[in-house]
Write an enzyme that holds these catalytic residues in place. Sequence first.
Site, mmCIF file in Angstrom:
data_model
loop_
_atom_site.group_PDB
_atom_site.id
_atom_site.type_symbol
_atom_site.label_atom_id
_atom_site.label_comp_id
_atom_site.label_asym_id
_atom_site.label_seq_id
_atom_site.Cartn_x
_atom_site.Cartn_y
_atom_site.Cartn_z
ATOM 1 N N HIS A 8 -2.619 10.392 -0.138
ATOM 2 C CA HIS A 8 -2.644 9.151 -0.911
ATOM 3 C C HIS A 8 -2.531 9.460 -2.390
ATOM 4 C CE1 HIS A 8 -4.716 6.152 2.039
ATOM 5 N NE2 HIS A 8 -3.491 6.473 2.374
ATOM 6 N N LYS A 21 -6.604 -0.783 12.096
ATOM 7 C CA LYS A 21 -6.027 -1.144 10.789
ATOM 8 C C LYS A 21 -4.856 -0.198 10.483
ATOM 9 C CE LYS A 21 -5.635 -1.481 6.135
ATOM 10 N NZ LYS A 21 -4.918 -0.619 5.186
ATOM 11 N N GLU A 58 0.836 -1.218 0.000
ATOM 12 C CA GLU A 58 0.000 0.000 0.000
ATOM 13 C C GLU A 58 0.861 1.255 0.000
ATOM 14 O OE1 GLU A 58 -3.156 -0.058 2.960
ATOM 15 O OE2 GLU A 58 -3.221 2.130 2.995
ATOM 16 N N ASP A 101 5.409 -14.306 11.711
ATOM 17 C CA ASP A 101 4.047 -14.817 11.508
ATOM 18 C C ASP A 101 3.089 -13.666 11.823
ATOM 19 O OD1 ASP A 101 1.588 -16.002 11.579
ATOM 20 O OD2 ASP A 101 2.206 -17.725 12.792
HETATM 21 C C1 MEV Z 1 -5.652 3.100 5.587
HETATM 22 O O1 MEV Z 1 -4.780 2.069 5.186
HETATM 23 C C2 MEV Z 1 -5.600 3.283 7.087
HETATM 24 C C3 MEV Z 1 -6.553 4.338 7.660
HETATM 25 O O2 MEV Z 1 -7.890 4.039 7.282
HETATM 26 C C4 MEV Z 1 -6.392 4.307 9.153
HETATM 27 C C5 MEV Z 1 -7.374 5.169 9.906
HETATM 28 O O3 MEV Z 1 -8.485 5.452 9.389
HETATM 29 O O4 MEV Z 1 -7.043 5.551 11.053
HETATM 30 C C6 MEV Z 1 -6.261 5.709 7.100
#
Ligand code: MEV
Length: 475
Positions: free
Chosen positions: A408, A295, A82, A311
């Site tokens: 991004h 995430k 990513e 792992d």
């Molecule tokens: C994207 O890979 C991760 C985000 O969605 C994390 C977040 O929203 O805190 C930008």
Amino acid sequence: MTRGSRIPGFYRLRVEERRARLAEALGRAPETFAAVDPGALALDVADGMIENVVGTYALPFAVAVNFVVDGTEVFVPMCVEEPSIVAAASNAARMARPDGFTCEVSPPVMIGQIQITNVADVDAGAAALRAAADGLVAEARALVPRLAERGGGPRALDVRTLARDGVDGGVLVAHLHVDCRDAMGANLVNTLCEALADRAAAIAGGRAGLRILSNLTDERTVTVRCRIDDAQLAVGGAKRRPPYHAPAGFDPGDPSSGRSNEAGGEASGPEVRAAIAAASRFAELDPYRAATHNKGIMNGVDAVLVATGQDWRAVEAGAHAYASLRGSYRPLAVWREVPHGLEGELAMPLSVGTVGGALHVHQGARLALELAGVTCADRLAAVAGAAGLATNLAALRALATEGIQRGHMALHARGLARAAGATGELVELVAAELAATGDVKAERAREVLARLVGRRQDAALAAKLQAVQPAEEPR
Ligand code: MEV
């Protein structure tokens, strides 16, 4: 490492130049990086790693800069598909300097589970197992004498009652707590559980069921903290207003310098601080948001784990189970306002190893450990945790101000420019035009590149003509 991890403009260098800078800092030859050249994982090695191999699969191998972890300058190796994660990590690590990230790593204790079913009297069975616990632990320790000599090995055994009756009758589970030292420990713990299971079941008066480690390694955790000053948090023109002064070495166009030259939205340090704290509270209130917040943490953690041959599925499973331990799904990291700044704290299970596993055979993973200056599991957990807190901070700062898409898109635009064939400064020119127009598409990248190259050729031709004119004039 002979030099710090702060390398302004690192992202602008060519791959060979980046290798040379890192090799110099590590006191190694640039050829060391052959370990992560395309094809470095030989087919026969891959064939020995898993079953039914038909090839190898590559990911970009990158290094996040600017990290200070427990007072040590660290290059953070990251493998991930990513865009923007490595820049985000470097960016946040820059903001956290000079103190960087401080980490507390627990002893490397893993839990192995022995399920015991059909226990006629669970209370009596549990009591019998507890009474026999010391003997069972001693028996298990005798199976791993070398680990015990190194200060590790089985530590304790306790018992939980899972069911008094039902389809499986009375169900107990014995937890064997094993200090795995620098190993992740899955094989070790599984072997010990298998060795003890029949005797434990007999003592409890039941039948041995599953014998396997738990990935909810809530005894093997890392806690990472950092403090960010308001001056580091401001975005846009606001960051240039007093009392903010750009520190020496600040490169406004360098995403790894801690401040990008975002056009558009401005926000002062205190505004961004308040917005990040509010974003943290949102995650604390809502599991739907907490999942995405986490995430963003795993973006950093997993990238380090993949690079270092860990792992990562085990850590993922443990992280999300841990996030739910208090009855609802919660953020693994929280941010609080403090006078003139922000403090972040991440706490999560992190079971990693610097011996065994893929490290035996994967030279790229070994290079990753070397880059990070990591020789033991607790340091690797600290670096992975620091990367997670860094990517969380970068995501929240972007989300709380201009939104995540601008950054991004800027990076995506660079990727498209390169894919269209741009090299050198043309990459930045094409990307800047795509980002400015908001039309970040492959086709548009090709058009912009063709136009810029055409213009350059015209200019070069014009320059050539001008150069020959004086010679021609006398004729
Ligand atoms: C994207 O890979 C991760 C985000 O969605 C994390 C977040 O929203 O805190 C930008």
